[in-house]
Motif scaffolding. Structure first.
Motif, PDB file in Angstrom:
ATOM      1  N   VAL A  63     -18.913 -28.042   1.800  1.00 41.62           N
ATOM      2  CA  VAL A  63     -18.527 -28.563   3.112  1.00 41.62           C
ATOM      3  C   VAL A  63     -17.629 -29.782   2.958  1.00 41.62           C
ATOM      4  CG1 VAL A  63     -19.391 -29.674   5.203  1.00 41.62           C
ATOM      5  CG2 VAL A  63     -20.530 -27.631   4.315  1.00 41.62           C
ATOM      6  N   PHE A  64     -18.005 -30.703   2.063  1.00 41.89           N
ATOM      7  CA  PHE A  64     -17.172 -31.882   1.840  1.00 41.89           C
ATOM      8  C   PHE A  64     -15.812 -31.496   1.256  1.00 41.89           C
ATOM      9  CE2 PHE A  64     -21.188 -34.221   2.185  1.00 41.89           C
ATOM     10  CZ  PHE A  64     -20.777 -35.288   2.967  1.00 41.89           C
ATOM     11  N   TRP A  65     -15.777 -30.468   0.456  1.00 42.43           N
ATOM     12  CA  TRP A  65     -14.518 -29.989  -0.095  1.00 42.43           C
ATOM     13  C   TRP A  65     -13.596 -29.487   1.023  1.00 42.43           C
ATOM     14  CZ3 TRP A  65     -11.593 -30.099  -4.283  1.00 42.43           C
ATOM     15  CH2 TRP A  65     -10.591 -29.140  -4.434  1.00 42.43           C
ATOM     16  N   LYS A  66     -14.184 -28.768   1.988  1.00 41.91           N
ATOM     17  CA  LYS A  66     -13.385 -28.285   3.112  1.00 41.91           C
ATOM     18  C   LYS A  66     -12.930 -29.433   4.004  1.00 41.91           C
ATOM     19  CE  LYS A  66     -15.626 -23.731   3.358  1.00 41.91           C
ATOM     20  NZ  LYS A  66     -16.485 -22.825   4.178  1.00 41.91           N
ATOM     21  N   LEU A  67     -13.798 -30.437   4.217  1.00 46.30           N
ATOM     22  CA  LEU A  67     -13.411 -31.583   5.015  1.00 46.30           C
ATOM     23  C   LEU A  67     -12.285 -32.365   4.359  1.00 46.30           C
ATOM     24  CD1 LEU A  67     -16.926 -32.956   6.097  1.00 46.30           C
ATOM     25  CD2 LEU A  67     -15.245 -31.847   7.570  1.00 46.30           C
ATOM     26  N   HIS A  69      -9.732 -31.182   2.868  1.00 44.14           N
ATOM     27  CA  HIS A  69      -8.433 -30.538   3.089  1.00 44.14           C
ATOM     28  C   HIS A  69      -7.962 -30.907   4.508  1.00 44.14           C
ATOM     29  CE1 HIS A  69      -9.883 -28.284  -0.375  1.00 44.14           C
ATOM     30  NE2 HIS A  69      -8.639 -27.855  -0.566  1.00 44.14           N
ATOM     31  N   LEU A  70      -7.385 -32.075   4.628  1.00 47.61           N
ATOM     32  CA  LEU A  70      -7.036 -32.631   5.920  1.00 47.61           C
ATOM     33  C   LEU A  70      -5.977 -31.789   6.626  1.00 47.61           C
ATOM     34  CD1 LEU A  70      -6.907 -36.404   4.929  1.00 47.61           C
ATOM     35  CD2 LEU A  70      -8.862 -35.068   5.733  1.00 47.61           C
ATOM     36  N   ASP A  71      -6.223 -31.553   7.907  1.00 52.64           N
ATOM     37  CA  ASP A  71      -5.310 -30.765   8.737  1.00 52.64           C
ATOM     38  C   ASP A  71      -4.842 -31.644   9.899  1.00 52.64           C
ATOM     39  OD1 ASP A  71      -3.907 -28.920  10.162  1.00 52.64           O
ATOM     40  OD2 ASP A  71      -5.631 -27.655  10.679  1.00 52.64           O
ATOM     41  N   PHE A  72      -3.532 -31.952   9.920  1.00 50.14           N
ATOM     42  CA  PHE A  72      -2.973 -32.858  10.920  1.00 50.14           C
ATOM     43  C   PHE A  72      -2.309 -32.115  12.081  1.00 50.14           C
ATOM     44  CE2 PHE A  72      -3.285 -35.375   7.081  1.00 50.14           C
ATOM     45  CZ  PHE A  72      -3.719 -36.613   7.538  1.00 50.14           C
ATOM     46  N   THR A  73      -2.585 -30.829  12.217  1.00 50.25           N
ATOM     47  CA  THR A  73      -1.947 -30.080  13.304  1.00 50.25           C
ATOM     48  C   THR A  73      -2.435 -30.535  14.677  1.00 50.25           C
ATOM     49  OG1 THR A  73      -3.637 -28.350  13.072  1.00 50.25           O
ATOM     50  CG2 THR A  73      -1.566 -28.055  11.853  1.00 50.25           C
ATOM     51  N   ARG A  74      -3.649 -31.092  14.745  1.00 44.95           N
ATOM     52  CA  ARG A  74      -4.196 -31.586  16.016  1.00 44.95           C
ATOM     53  C   ARG A  74      -4.212 -33.114  16.035  1.00 44.95           C
ATOM     54  NH1 ARG A  74      -9.791 -28.718  17.081  1.00 44.95           N
ATOM     55  NH2 ARG A  74      -9.395 -29.616  19.151  1.00 44.95           N
ATOM     56  N   TRP A  75      -3.228 -33.698  15.386  1.00 39.38           N
ATOM     57  CA  TRP A  75      -3.198 -35.144  15.217  1.00 39.38           C
ATOM     58  C   TRP A  75      -3.150 -35.889  16.552  1.00 39.38           C
ATOM     59  CZ3 TRP A  75      -4.332 -39.074  12.396  1.00 39.38           C
ATOM     60  CH2 TRP A  75      -3.700 -40.305  12.604  1.00 39.38           C
ATOM     61  N   ALA A 228     -20.183 -37.535  25.789  1.00 38.17           N
ATOM     62  CA  ALA A 228     -19.614 -38.814  26.224  1.00 38.17           C
ATOM     63  C   ALA A 228     -18.132 -38.932  25.895  1.00 38.17           C
ATOM     64  CB  ALA A 228     -20.376 -39.975  25.578  1.00 38.17           C
ATOM     65  N   GLY A 229     -17.529 -37.880  25.377  1.00 34.86           N
ATOM     66  CA  GLY A 229     -16.107 -37.890  25.086  1.00 34.86           C
ATOM     67  C   GLY A 229     -15.798 -38.605  23.782  1.00 34.86           C
ATOM     68  N   GLY A 230     -14.503 -38.762  23.502  1.00 39.57           N
ATOM     69  CA  GLY A 230     -14.095 -39.489  22.314  1.00 39.57           C
ATOM     70  C   GLY A 230     -13.986 -38.617  21.080  1.00 39.57           C
ATOM     71  N   VAL A 231     -13.884 -39.297  19.932  1.00 37.03           N
ATOM     72  CA  VAL A 231     -13.640 -38.594  18.680  1.00 37.03           C
ATOM     73  C   VAL A 231     -14.842 -37.756  18.250  1.00 37.03           C
ATOM     74  CG1 VAL A 231     -14.457 -40.449  17.177  1.00 37.03           C
ATOM     75  CG2 VAL A 231     -12.619 -38.936  16.394  1.00 37.03           C
ATOM     76  N   GLY A 232     -16.036 -38.115  18.726  1.00 33.00           N
ATOM     77  CA  GLY A 232     -17.212 -37.317  18.375  1.00 33.00           C
ATOM     78  C   GLY A 232     -17.115 -35.889  18.867  1.00 33.00           C
ATOM     79  N   PHE A 233     -16.518 -35.706  20.051  1.00 33.88           N
ATOM     80  CA  PHE A 233     -16.333 -34.350  20.572  1.00 33.88           C
ATOM     81  C   PHE A 233     -15.380 -33.557  19.689  1.00 33.88           C
ATOM     82  CE2 PHE A 233     -13.838 -31.401  23.198  1.00 33.88           C
ATOM     83  CZ  PHE A 233     -14.851 -30.582  23.660  1.00 33.88           C
ATOM     84  N   VAL A 234     -14.329 -34.225  19.196  1.00 37.33           N
ATOM     85  CA  VAL A 234     -13.367 -33.553  18.319  1.00 37.33           C
ATOM     86  C   VAL A 234     -14.043 -33.141  17.015  1.00 37.33           C
ATOM     87  CG1 VAL A 234     -11.215 -33.840  17.041  1.00 37.33           C
ATOM     88  CG2 VAL A 234     -11.422 -34.784  19.341  1.00 37.33           C
ATOM     89  N   ILE A 235     -14.879 -34.038  16.459  1.00 35.36           N
ATOM     90  CA  ILE A 235     -15.582 -33.717  15.213  1.00 35.36           C
ATOM     91  C   ILE A 235     -16.534 -32.541  15.415  1.00 35.36           C
ATOM     92  CG2 ILE A 235     -17.214 -34.593  13.497  1.00 35.36           C
ATOM     93  CD1 ILE A 235     -16.021 -37.382  13.980  1.00 35.36           C
ATOM     94  N   ALA A 236     -17.329 -32.597  16.473  1.00 39.69           N
ATOM     95  CA  ALA A 236     -18.285 -31.516  16.727  1.00 39.69           C
ATOM     96  C   ALA A 236     -17.567 -30.201  16.991  1.00 39.69           C
ATOM     97  CB  ALA A 236     -19.173 -31.890  17.913  1.00 39.69           C
ATOM     98  N   ASN A 237     -16.508 -30.247  17.775  1.00 35.22           N
ATOM     99  CA  ASN A 237     -15.767 -29.032  18.088  1.00 35.22           C
ATOM    100  C   ASN A 237     -15.105 -28.450  16.848  1.00 35.22           C
ATOM    101  OD1 ASN A 237     -14.738 -27.169  20.151  1.00 35.22           O
ATOM    102  ND2 ASN A 237     -12.729 -28.058  19.680  1.00 35.22           N
ATOM    103  N   GLY A 238     -14.575 -29.337  15.980  1.00 33.77           N
ATOM    104  CA  GLY A 238     -13.934 -28.863  14.754  1.00 33.77           C
ATOM    105  C   GLY A 238     -14.914 -28.191  13.814  1.00 33.77           C
ATOM    106  N   TYR A 242     -15.185 -24.144  12.725  1.00 30.51           N
ATOM    107  CA  TYR A 242     -14.801 -24.036  11.313  1.00 30.51           C
ATOM    108  C   TYR A 242     -13.409 -24.607  11.039  1.00 30.51           C
ATOM    109  CZ  TYR A 242     -18.780 -20.880  11.376  1.00 30.51           C
ATOM    110  OH  TYR A 242     -20.036 -20.351  11.554  1.00 30.51           O
ATOM    111  N   GLU A 243     -13.009 -25.576  11.854  1.00 42.49           N
ATOM    112  CA  GLU A 243     -11.741 -26.280  11.614  1.00 42.49           C
ATOM    113  C   GLU A 243     -12.069 -27.580  10.878  1.00 42.49           C
ATOM    114  OE1 GLU A 243     -10.030 -26.747  15.456  1.00 42.49           O
ATOM    115  OE2 GLU A 243      -9.586 -24.612  15.720  1.00 42.49           O
ATOM    116  N   TYR A 244     -12.483 -27.419   9.622  1.00 41.78           N
ATOM    117  CA  TYR A 244     -12.980 -28.565   8.865  1.00 41.78           C
ATOM    118  C   TYR A 244     -11.885 -29.582   8.578  1.00 41.78           C
ATOM    119  CZ  TYR A 244     -17.224 -25.854   8.095  1.00 41.78           C
ATOM    120  OH  TYR A 244     -18.382 -25.141   8.271  1.00 41.78           O
TER     121      TYR A 244
END
Length: 273
Positions: A63-67, A69-75, A228-238, A242-244
């Protein structure tokens, strides 16, 4: 004329001064033994499947290996959510700091010295601190709905309770002689607080605010996962989709924000000293 002589120090066989051994305190051994006993009882009660957990360790590395591999398409989305998280954390910290100064003054036993007031304030805010922040956010969602407003209100409750205890402790550390000297000049208790207690505790207040802001930034990442919004929603959604790579970018931003906040307030504290 009577003269008092200082007794000669006791020497050992090599001519060195003997130092009396310090009295042994049983508080630390008893505390460590109690902590070990509680941990052992918890492990027995939970009955954790250690074999299964050990077999899943390689999955954690994957899982950490997949995380990584940074993906900036949703920057742009990640950056917008991060800005929202910072705003929620800053506002909750600011409002909590203002309320904490007021209630901290009331909770400090050496400021107003009103009978039963300080213990009552401390008891109330101990209860507020005992309830986790996500619970307060969920309660606020019932009142104001989902979104940043619930995050600010819920986080502000716990932040105010934290600051009240921390500031009261900082105020109580001011020497009593300083307060008595100012009161002897005719200054009221509120004046003593504004002119002596608050300036003397300023460096500690800045340190507490910096630590709490760092905590609030990290907690906002969790609160976003409960609506509550914010970056936590992006992390959970990713992670759920499987958009690690996108989740990894968001997590890295949270780490960077926490580190920058910590270094900034360390600098400010040194300047104040």
């Amino acid at each position: 004329m009577n003269t008092q002589t200082t007794p000669a120090p006791r020497l050992d066989r090599l001519g060195h001064i003997r130092i009396a051994p310090a009295r042994r305190s049983w508080a630390l051994p008893l505390f460590l033994a109690g902590a070990a006993l509680a941990a052992s009882a918890s492990l027995v009660y939970l009955d954790l499947p250690w074999a299964k957990l050990a077999s899943r360790v390689p999955d954690l590395g994957e899982v950490f290996w997949k995380l990584g591999h940074l993906d900036f398409t949703r920057w742009e989305l990640i950056l917008s959510a991060t800005r929202e998280t910072v705003c929620v954390a800053v506002l909750a910290t600011f409002y909590g700091m203002l309320l904490g100064l007021v209630f901290g003054m009331l909770a400090a036993e050496n400021v107003l010295r009103i009978p039963f007031l300080a213990p009552a304030i401390k008891a109330l805010f101990t209860f507020l601190r005992a309830v986790p922040t996500p619970v307060w956010v969920l309660l606020m969602m019932v009142c104001v709905g989902m979104g940043p407003a619930a995050g600010i209100a819920g986080l502000c409750v716990h932040t105010t309770a934290f600051f009240t205890r921390a500031f009261a402790q900082s105020f109580e550390d001011i020497p009593a002689e300083t307060l008595e000297a100012l009161e002897a000049t005719g200054i009221g208790r509120v004046g003593v607080f504004l002119n002596a207690v608050l300036p003397s505790a300023l460096a500690r207040i800045v340190a507490w605010v910096g630590m709490r802001l760092e905590i609030n930034v990290a907690e906002c990442a969790i609160l976003g996962m409960v609506g509550a919004g914010g970056v936590g929603f992006v992390i959970a959604n990713g992670i759920q989709n499987y958009e690690y790579g996108s989740a990894g970018v968001a997590i890295l931003l949270v780490f960077a924000l926490a580190y920058f906040t910590e270094r900034l307030f360390v600098f400010l504290k040194r300047r104040l000293r």
